[in-house]
Design a protein around this motif. Structure first.
Motif, mmCIF file in Angstrom:
data_model
loop_
_atom_site.group_PDB
_atom_site.id
_atom_site.type_symbol
_atom_site.label_atom_id
_atom_site.label_comp_id
_atom_site.label_asym_id
_atom_site.label_seq_id
_atom_site.Cartn_x
_atom_site.Cartn_y
_atom_site.Cartn_z
ATOM 1 N N LEU A 129 29.210 31.005 69.981
ATOM 2 C CA LEU A 129 29.485 31.705 68.719
ATOM 3 C C LEU A 129 30.732 31.146 68.045
ATOM 4 C CD1 LEU A 129 28.705 35.372 69.817
ATOM 5 C CD2 LEU A 129 27.459 34.027 68.114
ATOM 6 N N MET A 130 31.746 30.817 68.832
ATOM 7 C CA MET A 130 32.973 30.239 68.273
ATOM 8 C C MET A 130 32.695 28.888 67.610
ATOM 9 S SD MET A 130 35.774 32.041 68.744
ATOM 10 C CE MET A 130 37.213 31.035 69.030
ATOM 11 N N MET A 131 31.865 28.079 68.242
ATOM 12 C CA MET A 131 31.564 26.751 67.687
ATOM 13 C C MET A 131 30.813 26.878 66.359
ATOM 14 S SD MET A 131 32.635 24.335 69.877
ATOM 15 C CE MET A 131 31.613 22.890 69.677
ATOM 16 N N LEU A 132 29.814 27.758 66.331
ATOM 17 C CA LEU A 132 29.016 27.916 65.109
ATOM 18 C C LEU A 132 29.862 28.490 63.972
ATOM 19 C CD1 LEU A 132 25.681 29.299 66.616
ATOM 20 C CD2 LEU A 132 26.080 27.031 65.636
ATOM 21 N N SER A 133 30.621 29.553 64.259
ATOM 22 C CA SER A 133 31.457 30.155 63.219
ATOM 23 C C SER A 133 32.574 29.201 62.809
ATOM 24 C CB SER A 133 32.032 31.493 63.704
ATOM 25 O OG SER A 133 32.755 31.313 64.902
ATOM 26 N N GLY A 134 33.095 28.425 63.763
ATOM 27 C CA GLY A 134 34.163 27.472 63.453
ATOM 28 C C GLY A 134 33.684 26.371 62.517
ATOM 29 N N LEU A 135 32.455 25.902 62.702
ATOM 30 C CA LEU A 135 31.918 24.871 61.802
ATOM 31 C C LEU A 135 31.820 25.411 60.374
ATOM 32 C CD1 LEU A 135 29.100 23.310 64.023
ATOM 33 C CD2 LEU A 135 31.187 22.182 63.237
ATOM 34 N N PHE A 136 31.380 26.658 60.253
ATOM 35 C CA PHE A 136 31.284 27.281 58.925
ATOM 36 C C PHE A 136 32.671 27.406 58.281
ATOM 37 C CE2 PHE A 136 31.739 31.104 56.378
ATOM 38 C CZ PHE A 136 30.761 30.932 55.412
ATOM 39 N N LEU A 137 33.653 27.858 59.047
ATOM 40 C CA LEU A 137 35.007 28.035 58.511
ATOM 41 C C LEU A 137 35.626 26.691 58.132
ATOM 42 C CD1 LEU A 137 36.347 30.739 61.000
ATOM 43 C CD2 LEU A 137 35.683 31.079 58.626
ATOM 44 N N ALA A 138 35.363 25.650 58.939
ATOM 45 C CA ALA A 138 35.933 24.330 58.659
ATOM 46 C C ALA A 138 35.439 23.787 57.323
ATOM 47 C CB ALA A 138 35.570 23.365 59.788
ATOM 48 N N ILE A 139 34.205 24.120 56.956
ATOM 49 C CA ILE A 139 33.646 23.643 55.676
ATOM 50 C C ILE A 139 34.415 24.243 54.499
ATOM 51 C CG2 ILE A 139 31.581 23.782 54.195
ATOM 52 C CD1 ILE A 139 29.940 23.687 56.813
ATOM 53 N N ASN A 140 34.878 25.481 54.657
ATOM 54 C CA ASN A 140 35.506 26.189 53.544
ATOM 55 C C ASN A 140 37.035 26.196 53.602
ATOM 56 O OD1 ASN A 140 33.143 27.648 52.048
ATOM 57 N ND2 ASN A 140 32.712 27.874 54.232
ATOM 58 N N ILE A 197 37.459 32.781 51.670
ATOM 59 C CA ILE A 197 36.405 32.953 52.692
ATOM 60 C C ILE A 197 36.127 34.435 52.908
ATOM 61 C CG2 ILE A 197 35.896 32.687 55.155
ATOM 62 C CD1 ILE A 197 37.470 30.034 55.047
ATOM 63 N N GLU A 198 37.200 35.210 52.982
ATOM 64 C CA GLU A 198 37.074 36.647 53.275
ATOM 65 C C GLU A 198 36.396 37.403 52.129
ATOM 66 O OE1 GLU A 198 38.156 38.742 55.733
ATOM 67 O OE2 GLU A 198 39.411 37.529 57.049
ATOM 68 N N ARG A 199 36.738 37.052 50.881
ATOM 69 C CA ARG A 199 36.322 37.891 49.751
ATOM 70 C C ARG A 199 35.200 37.326 48.892
ATOM 71 N NH1 ARG A 199 42.291 39.855 47.539
ATOM 72 N NH2 ARG A 199 42.955 40.844 49.486
ATOM 73 N N HIS A 200 35.061 36.003 48.848
ATOM 74 C CA HIS A 200 34.119 35.427 47.882
ATOM 75 C C HIS A 200 32.959 34.657 48.507
ATOM 76 C CE1 HIS A 200 36.895 36.675 44.777
ATOM 77 N NE2 HIS A 200 37.880 35.992 45.356
ATOM 78 N N VAL A 201 33.136 34.176 49.740
ATOM 79 C CA VAL A 201 32.033 33.449 50.387
ATOM 80 C C VAL A 201 31.080 34.483 50.999
ATOM 81 C CG1 VAL A 201 31.443 31.831 52.237
ATOM 82 C CG2 VAL A 201 33.506 31.463 50.863
ATOM 83 N N PRO A 202 29.762 34.370 50.744
ATOM 84 C CA PRO A 202 28.816 35.342 51.316
ATOM 85 C C PRO A 202 28.941 35.432 52.840
ATOM 86 C CG PRO A 202 27.718 33.961 49.691
ATOM 87 C CD PRO A 202 29.091 33.384 49.881
ATOM 88 N N SER A 203 29.139 36.644 53.334
ATOM 89 C CA SER A 203 29.307 36.927 54.775
ATOM 90 C C SER A 203 30.504 36.202 55.394
ATOM 91 C CB SER A 203 28.036 36.566 55.566
ATOM 92 O OG SER A 203 26.934 37.271 55.072
ATOM 93 N N GLY A 204 31.393 35.702 54.552
ATOM 94 C CA GLY A 204 32.549 34.965 55.065
ATOM 95 C C GLY A 204 33.430 35.836 55.947
ATOM 96 N N TRP A 205 33.625 37.098 55.557
ATOM 97 C CA TRP A 205 34.471 38.000 56.350
ATOM 98 C C TRP A 205 33.898 38.216 57.744
ATOM 99 C CZ3 TRP A 205 32.622 42.439 58.523
ATOM 100 C CH2 TRP A 205 31.378 42.885 58.060
ATOM 101 N N LEU A 206 32.549 38.297 57.807
ATOM 102 C CA LEU A 206 31.905 38.540 59.095
ATOM 103 C C LEU A 206 32.042 37.308 60.001
ATOM 104 C CD1 LEU A 206 30.173 40.238 60.984
ATOM 105 C CD2 LEU A 206 28.153 39.354 59.806
ATOM 106 N N ILE A 207 31.832 36.144 59.412
ATOM 107 C CA ILE A 207 31.898 34.921 60.229
ATOM 108 C C ILE A 207 33.331 34.684 60.709
ATOM 109 C CG2 ILE A 207 31.587 32.411 60.159
ATOM 110 C CD1 ILE A 207 29.231 32.985 58.228
ATOM 111 N N ARG A 208 34.300 34.976 59.855
ATOM 112 C CA ARG A 208 35.706 34.828 60.295
ATOM 113 C C ARG A 208 36.041 35.860 61.378
ATOM 114 N NH1 ARG A 208 41.197 36.208 58.246
ATOM 115 N NH2 ARG A 208 42.504 34.729 59.370
ATOM 116 N N ALA A 209 35.517 37.079 61.222
ATOM 117 C CA ALA A 209 35.760 38.106 62.248
ATOM 118 C C ALA A 209 35.139 37.691 63.581
ATOM 119 C CB ALA A 209 35.189 39.445 61.790
ATOM 120 N N ILE A 210 33.940 37.092 63.527
ATOM 121 C CA ILE A 210 33.301 36.601 64.769
ATOM 122 C C ILE A 210 34.192 35.555 65.431
ATOM 123 C CG2 ILE A 210 31.367 35.209 65.624
ATOM 124 C CD1 ILE A 210 29.599 36.625 63.541
#
Length: 394
Positions: free
Chosen positions: A52-63, A78-91
């Protein structure tokens, strides 16, 4: 009437076309497992959290933007404007807590059941290497949001390096790309954090290979009635691992949705300000024991040396405890030693999270004394007595 043509089953077909996967499947199907308890499922939990860390980390690295003027705003975006960004960062953030919780329990299980003893030294050492790697990765990742706590936490740690005689300042300049934290340093922390995630995967593969070469510890061997019967890994332990991972993911989910204040410090919700020091500087809980060690010693260099030596004790453990017995349940003195050690570790976690005060600093010193006494006095003495006793009996 001729009989219908024989249709090869799926197992046979996959064995022909994907022979490497079939060998992998066959190995796990027949891998003999001793009667181990639920603590042996923590490795599977760690793998799930890392995935889960690897998948969410790849998404965060893009943004994410590794620039001191844009990093904090990138996190806000990421938290406020990217769709589901807050959830992926929380993961991703909760993943760090879950990985270290499982990792410390995994190592605690290894200490209690003597999993560091021969012939499993390489299993133990690769596991500790993985822990050190996770610590560096977590520290680098903690700096990336460029909030107040990220900046000042990194300042404290990097200036501890500066205290090393002769090479401290040149080493700090080399690591940060300058005398202070800035754009170059932030970019390097980002690259380090991103790259070490993949290095961790390689070390995990090596750890599993070492484990499968010698097999897991049998926790019952030291008991009055040892159980030597083994079972195949699949399906008995794959089912057990899956149940443990499900429980682990439920706790993970509760942490994300119901306890978000535990995964991010309030001070880090403000952008970094090099002119304003926070009231208290404290790391994440999983790095807190080593932060408490730095504070417990008056000298920065002394604190750094003590923190390094505390980890070195774990690496030297297979040679400090050479008793033929493994399980601390059946070793009264070692059992007492590990209980004291776990208490000292928990004390250092709390001390590292609390504001510095005379009480916590002295309590940290007592915990450090216990830490080193367990490794340098209790374990070698208990090991000597048990080997001597076994020699007399034989």
């Amino acid at each position: 009437m001729s009989p219908p043509p024989h249709k090869p089953d799926l197992e046979h077909q996959s064995g022909q076309r994907l022979s490497f996967l079939y060998s992998f499947y066959k190995h796990f199907s027949h891998y003999p497992m001793p009667p181990v308890n639920w603590f042996w499922c923590l490795g599977a939990c760690l793998l799930a959290a890392l995935g889960l860390m690897m998948l969410s980390g790849l998404f965060l690295a893009i943004n994410y933007v590794p620039d001191t003027h844009q990093a904090f705003q990138a996190i806000v975006t990421i938290e406020r404007h990217v769709p589901s960004g807050w959830l992926i960062r929380a993961i991703h953030m909760a993943g760090a807590t879950m990985i270290f919780a499982a990792l410390y329990l995994h190592i605690g299980r290894g200490l209690w059941y003597g999993s560091y003893k021969a012939p499993r030294e390489f299993v133990w050492l690769t596991g500790l290497l993985l822990m050190a790697l996770f610590m560096v990765t977590a520290f680098a990742g903690y700096v990336l949001p460029w909030g107040q706590m990220s900046y000042w936490g990194a300042t404290v740690i990097t200036h501890a390096i500066e205290s090393i005689p002769f090479i401290g300042k040149p080493l700090l300049n080399f690591l940060l790309g300058g005398p202070e934290l800035g754009d170059i340093a932030l970019r390097r922390f980002f690259i380090l954090h991103f790259t070490l995630g993949f290095v961790a995967v390689a070390i995990i593969a090596l750890h599993i290979l070492c484990l499968h070469a010698v097999g897991p510890t049998n926790p019952t061997l030291d008991s009055p009635q040892p159980k030597r019967v083994t079972r195949p890994f699949h399906p008995f332990y794959t089912i057990k691992d899956n149940i443990a991972v499900c429980v682990f993911l439920i706790i993970y989910t509760i942490l994300i949705f119901y306890l978000p204040h535990l995964i991010e410090k309030q001070a880090n919700l403000l952008p970094a300000n090099s002119l304003k020091t926070p009231d208290t500087i404290s790391p994440e809980w999983y790095l807190a024991p080593f932060f408490a060690m730095l504070r417990a010693v008056p000298s920065q260099l002394g604190g750094l040396a003590i923190a390094f030596a505390s980890l070195l004790m774990l690496f030297a453990l297979p040679w400090l405890d050479r008793s033929p017995k493994h399980n601390a349940t059946y070793r009264p003195l070692v059992r007492l030693g590990w209980i004291l050690f776990f208490t000292a570790f928990l004390t250092l976690i709390v001390a590292g999270l609390e504001p510095p005060s005379t009480w916590w600093i002295w309590l940290s010193r007592v915990a450090l004394l216990i830490w080193f006494s367990v490794f340098l006095v209790i374990l070698p003495y208990a090991s000597f007595r048990e080997r001597h006793s076994k020699g007399e009996k034989s």
